[in-house]
Design an enzyme around this catalytic site. Structure first.
Site, PDB file in Angstrom:
ATOM      1  CB  SER A  90       7.110   0.647  -0.767  1.00 56.29           C
ATOM      2  OG  SER A  90       8.050   1.692  -0.599  1.00 56.29           O
ATOM      3  CG  ASP A  91       3.146   4.299   3.386  1.00 55.48           C
ATOM      4  OD1 ASP A  91       3.796   5.358   3.267  1.00 55.48           O
ATOM      5  OD2 ASP A  91       2.102   4.226   4.071  1.00 55.48           O
ATOM      6  CD1 TRP A  92       8.896   8.553   2.189  1.00 59.86           C
ATOM      7  CD2 TRP A  92       7.359   7.575   0.905  1.00 59.86           C
ATOM      8  NE1 TRP A  92       8.898   9.174   0.958  1.00 59.86           N
ATOM      9  CE2 TRP A  92       7.980   8.599   0.160  1.00 59.86           C
ATOM     10  CE3 TRP A  92       6.373   6.803   0.264  1.00 59.86           C
ATOM     11  CZ2 TRP A  92       7.642   8.894  -1.168  1.00 59.86           C
ATOM     12  CZ3 TRP A  92       6.028   7.102  -1.053  1.00 59.86           C
ATOM     13  CH2 TRP A  92       6.654   8.131  -1.752  1.00 59.86           C
ATOM     14  N   GLY A  93       9.165   3.397   3.681  1.00 59.96           N
ATOM     15  CA  GLY A  93       9.750   2.470   4.643  1.00 59.96           C
ATOM     16  C   GLY A  93       8.963   1.187   4.828  1.00 59.96           C
ATOM     17  CB  ALA A  94       5.802  -0.040   3.511  1.00 59.44           C
TER      18      ALA A  94
END
Ligand SMILES: *[C@@H]1O[C@H](CO)[C@@H](O)[C@H](O)[C@H]1NC(C)=O
Ligand SMILES: *[C@@H]1O[C@H](CO)[C@@H](O)[C@H](O)[C@H]1NC(C)=O
Ligand SMILES: *[C@@H]1O[C@H](CO)[C@@H](O)[C@H](O)[C@H]1NC(C)=O
Ligand SMILES: *[C@@H]1O[C@H](CO)[C@@H](O)[C@H](O)[C@H]1NC(C)=O
Ligand SMILES: *[C@@H]1O[C@H](CO)[C@@H](O)[C@H](O)[C@H]1NC(C)=O
Ligand SMILES: *[C@@H]1O[C@H](CO)[C@@H](O)[C@H](O)[C@H]1NC(C)=O
Ligand SMILES: *[C@@H]1O[C@H](CO)[C@@H](O)[C@H](O)[C@H]1NC(C)=O
Ligand SMILES: *[C@@H]1O[C@H](CO)[C@@H](O)[C@H](O)[C@H]1NC(C)=O
Ligand SMILES: *[C@@H]1O[C@H](CO)[C@@H](O)[C@H](O)[C@H]1NC(C)=O
Ligand SMILES: *[C@@H]1O[C@H](CO)[C@@H](O)[C@H](O)[C@H]1NC(C)=O
Ligand SMILES: *[C@@H]1O[C@H](CO)[C@@H](O)[C@H](O)[C@H]1NC(C)=O
Length: 784
Positions: free
Chosen positions: A284-288
């Site tokens: 995942s993108d960071w916090g996605a």
């Protein structure tokens, strides 16, 4: 601005009725957007192609793990280091854990690494070999520092929106050019044993509303894309990255058809893992990540930067209560471990995070990432990323100048101490030193006013080992040549240009950063500064360090502006590269990887923050209703003449094109659809060569130089023409060479939404070869 406008219009033709209604352009399947079709279950990685051994080892490895240990491989934690993300080790099986770190143009936030030319500069180089070498050199720095997974390259955003904050991290808004360069980058990086995480999957085309906003309850923007556009534009370069064997793909913040990037079963299970046969892991993108069970089932394999709150113990519980099959967690773990084996990180890798200490101010063992043998690649990459757009009266190269006057806020270095130190400890809120110099606390600015723009802002920023600014490099050259250098970085209304100047160089910039779209494509302050100098200097050379498209019509036709260079974002050798070009030690060979139109209104779409009305008012929608018609595909369709077209760039020499030959490859299969097995990158026979084109290029000028021969194809039912081949070739004066282009089945096909296959249509294909998308002296055609 009266004087500016007087020069603004003649070169550009404005046509009435440029607005084309969406329905005009695309097929009926775009008429309704609303939801993303379910595609379940998530396909298991099977170890196809050269992943066979890695999968066999990974299967054996994972079979020895408890469910909790498998889950531990799927969620990040914050280690005692500055890696962007970490995966726990499993010491009993000699798995040292993983360090994942930014970014696409070099390792961020640490020492002993380099500021490489950013993606935009790589795109402008159109140089495959150099792109491969950059991938090798850059990844070697990640490896030395103990970073197994590099968060790059970027092919999403593609660059649909000219104001996009992150377009400069990628190569080009043309999917073919972006795809080829992503392929070379991934292969280069992974050849030294670093996993490339190609990002952001998919349709992450604007920063505005990229994430949900908890203070106003507005959700992340939904990129609504029809199936044909998805395949022919946005998925295309990801397909090349998968074909190159990318070990990881990062899912994006935005929604696609209203389903989050990391929870979208159609894009992850369907497009990526079924159709493209992707063997690595999706991170995942960071916090996605915004859901637990749903993301697991939709094909997400690893969450960053933390397992909490959706995975970790909750993923274990979801398996135990039957919501997620254990086989899905096995597949996640297998994909993560297979990538680790695939790039031989089990046998040949420094300790995880070795060169990424959490506190660089404390004593620690020095880990050197840089390597002297990369020097030429860094410099040559910076040079070839420059594009010469105007050169009236052969203003350049400079001929033994006696006095040069240098102006502009982007000419000098920046103060790393006052603007940089807080960034060493890179947490989620802090910034790297270079980034700090360009980070604004006030309203987003169009420009970086306090120093040269060698990189853009955000996670794509990188770390210079040193900095060669235009000012420093020109000063050095002045010393070598006994030239007199005058400089004034605060040129004002009352300032005067020394009338003995042989040339006046104005070095300015166009800034862009992750997290915000650009407020516009030009700014009055800079245009005014350029004109102020030009009014007093009849040989004014304008240099833009530009992390995005920059409009130039406010000043470009001023008779005293003799030259224009787009320097893009060149990295640490910025000034050295510029001076080499200004003095003719190098010959410009860059070409625009995007078009520069005359005016903002020429673009069909700019960043869209509009919200729907009524009950959906908190769900911003961005309809990609222009279909595949972005940049030159749109300008060609609507007969809009750009100021500088896609693929354009001048040289100090001239080239001619002759002798075009085109033919179908003997014995080539030209059935409508490919039928081969799905390997990495899709059906194997999609990559068969179906046709070939050749042409002769001659250097007709008086100095050595490199030309980028470009091949465009008019595919029946498609845009007027699309880039489908290019080759950069260096020739001495009078020398000729033949360039051969291979056209694959994919290059000539369109996506057939009914059969869900690439369709090779029967018909006439127009072939064009030349030096830009609008300078195409050679034409031919192919019948299929
Ligand atoms: C999005 O919706 C369009 C229109 O229904 C459809 O053609 C396309 O396949 C969908 N794509 C995804 C990823 O959901
Ligand atoms: C996950 O890894 C950490 C660090 O090695 C360890 O403390 C923890 O026990 C592991 N969890 C499980 C369930 O194995
Ligand atoms: C590409 O780079 C390699 C070095 O990595 C060099 O040997 C080769 O000649 C280059 N090829 C071209 C076409 O420039
Ligand atoms: C989130 O919403 C608040 C309140 O409207 C606004 O001030 C802030 O700028 C928004 N944040 C972003 C990143 O758009
Ligand atoms: C599991 O989910 C609950 C509820 O969302 C959350 O409070 C908890 O922190 C989560 N556990 C982990 C280990 O993330
Ligand atoms: C199973 O566990 C997951 C994670 O805690 C939870 O989200 C889900 O609601 C649970 N399902 C059932 C049927 O209990
Ligand atoms: C530029 O420098 C000035 C003066 O030091 C400072 O006030 C301003 O905040 C800086 N701007 C940026 C964008 O760093
Ligand atoms: C300089 O001149 C411009 C017009 O060209 C004007 O807008 C600006 O206010 C002037 N600046 C100063 C400091 O006088
Ligand atoms: C061009 O520069 C010269 C000084 O070299 C100046 O006299 C002239 O007015 C300028 N032309 C314009 C159109 O500003
Ligand atoms: C430019 O200006 C310089 C000095 O003012 C003068 O010597 C030169 O002839 C001018 N060149 C042109 C092309 O007008
Ligand atoms: C240039 O674009 C702007 C912004 O879209 C528009 O307001 C203006 O009318 C356009 N100018 C011309 C000459 O078309």
């Amino acid at each position: 601005m009266k004087s500016a406008l007087a020069f603004a219009l003649p070169g550009c033709v404005y046509l009435a009725a440029q607005q084309v209604v969406a329905q005009d352009i695309i097929s009926e399947d775009t008429a309704f957007y609303g939801h993303s079709p379910p595609v379940y279950p998530s396909p298991n990685g099977a170890g196809v192609g050269n992943w066979k051994d890695a999968y066999a080892k990974a299967a054996d490895f994972v079979s020895q793990l408890t469910l909790e240990e498998k889950v531990n491989l799927t969620g990040g934690f914050s280690g005692d280091n500055i890696c962007s993300g970490n995966i726990y080790p499993i010491p009993r099986l000699n798995f040292p854990g993983l360090c994942l770190s930014d970014g696409p143009s070099g390792l961020r936030s640490t020492n002993f690494v380099s500021s490489w030319p950013a993606g935009f500069s790589v795109g402008a180089s159109w140089n495959r070999n150099l792109t491969h070498q950059r991938g090798v050199g850059m990844a070697a720095e990640f490896k030395a520092k103990g970073v197994q997974v590099a968060l790059g390259p970027v092919v999403g955003p593609l660059g649909r929106v000219a104001t996009g904050g992150r377009n400069w991290e990628g190569y080009s808004n043309d999917p073919y050019l972006a795809g080829v360069l992503a392929y070379d980058t991934v292969q280069g990086m992974q050849s030294v044993g670093v996993t490339a995480s190609t990002k952001h999957f998919i349709a992450n085309e604007q920063e505005t509303n990229r994430n949900p906003n908890s203070s106003n309850g507005i959700s992340a923007v939904s990129s609504n894309i029809d199936d044909k556009t998805m395949h022919e534009l946005y998925l295309w370069p990801f397909q090349d990255a998968v074909k190159a064997g990318t070990g990881s793909i990062m899912c994006s913040y935005n929604r696609i058809n209203n389903s989050y990037g990391c929870a979208n079963s159609k894009t992850q299970n369907g497009l990526l893992k079924t159709e493209l046969g992707f063997q690595g892991f999706v991170v995942s993108d960071w916090g996605a990540q915004h859901a637990g069970v749903a993301t697991a089932l939709a094909g997400l394999d690893m969450v960053m930067p933390s397992a909490s709150p959706f995975w970790g113990d909750n993923l274990t519980e979801a398996v135990n209560n039957g919501s997620v099959p254990e086989s899905r967690v096995d597949d996640m773990a297998t994909r993560v471990i297979a990538s680790w084996f695939q790039f031989k990180q089990d046998t040949d890798f420094p300790p995880t995070g070795a060169g990424m200490p959490s506190n660089l101010a404390a004593p620690h063992q020095r880990v050197i990432g840089t390597n002297p043998s990369n020097k030429n690649i860094l410099l040559q990459g910076a040079i070839e990323g420059h594009v010469l757009l105007k050169n009236a009266n052969n203003a350049l190269p400079l001929e033994s100048p006696k006095l040069i006057s240098l102006f502009g806020y982007s000419a000098k270095g920046f103060d790393r101490y006052t603007q940089g130190v807080p960034g060493w400890n890179a947490g989620s809120e802090s910034v790297s030193p270079v980034e700090a110099a360009f980070t604004y606390t006030g309203p987003r600015s169009q420009i970086a006013p306090n120093g040269t723009l060698l990189t853009g802002g955000g996670s794509g920023a990188n770390q210079p080992a040193y900095l060669s600014s235009s000012f420093e490099a020109l000063s050095q050259r002045a010393y070598d040549d006994d030239t007199h250098l005058w400089w004034d970085f605060h040129f004002g209304n009352d300032s005067a240009v020394d009338q003995s100047s042989d040339a006046c160089i104005v070095d300015v910039n166009a800034y862009a950063t992750e997290g915000a779209d650009r407020p516009g494509l030009r700014d009055d302050f800079t245009d005014d500064l350029i004109l102020k100098v030009a009014r007093q200097c009849n040989n004014t050379v304008v240099v833009f360090h530009n992390a995005g498209v920059r409009l130039v019509d406010q000043f470009i036709d001023h008779p005293n502006i003799t030259a224009l260079i787009f320097a893009h974002v060149p990295g640490q050798d910025s000034g050295r590269a510029l001076v080499s070009l200004l003095y003719g030690d190098s010959n410009p060979s860059g070409k625009l990887p995007y078009s520069v139109p005359c005016n903002e209104s020429d673009f069909g779409v700019l960043a869209d923050a509009s919200l729907p009305e009524g009950i959906y008012s908190k769900f911003p929608q961005s309809d990609f209703s222009e279909g595949v018609y972005i940049d030159y595909r749109d300008f060609d369709r609507q007969n809009i003449t750009p100021r500088y077209e896609f693929g354009f760039g001048l040289s100090y020499t001239t080239f001619s094109f002759s002798n075009i030959q085109s033919s179908i490859v003997e014995g080539a299969e030209t059935t409508a659809y490919p039928s081969g097995p799905v390997v990495e990158g899709g059906r194997a026979d999609l990559w068969d060569n179906v046709a070939q084109v050749s042409a002769t290029i001659t250097n007709t000028g008086s100095v050595e130089g490199a030309e980028v021969a470009q091949l465009y194809v008019g595919i029946p039912t498609g845009p007027v023409r699309q880039l489908r081949g290019f080759e950069k070739i260096t020739l001495s004066p009078g020398q000729s060479a033949t360039v051969d282009f291979d056209l694959t089945r994919r290059d000539l096909s369109i996506w057939d939404t009914t059969s869900q296959e690439w369709l090779l249509q029967k018909g006439q294909y127009s072939i064009y070869v030349g030096s830009s998308s609008r300078d195409l002296p050679l034409t031919s055609s192919l019948a299929i």
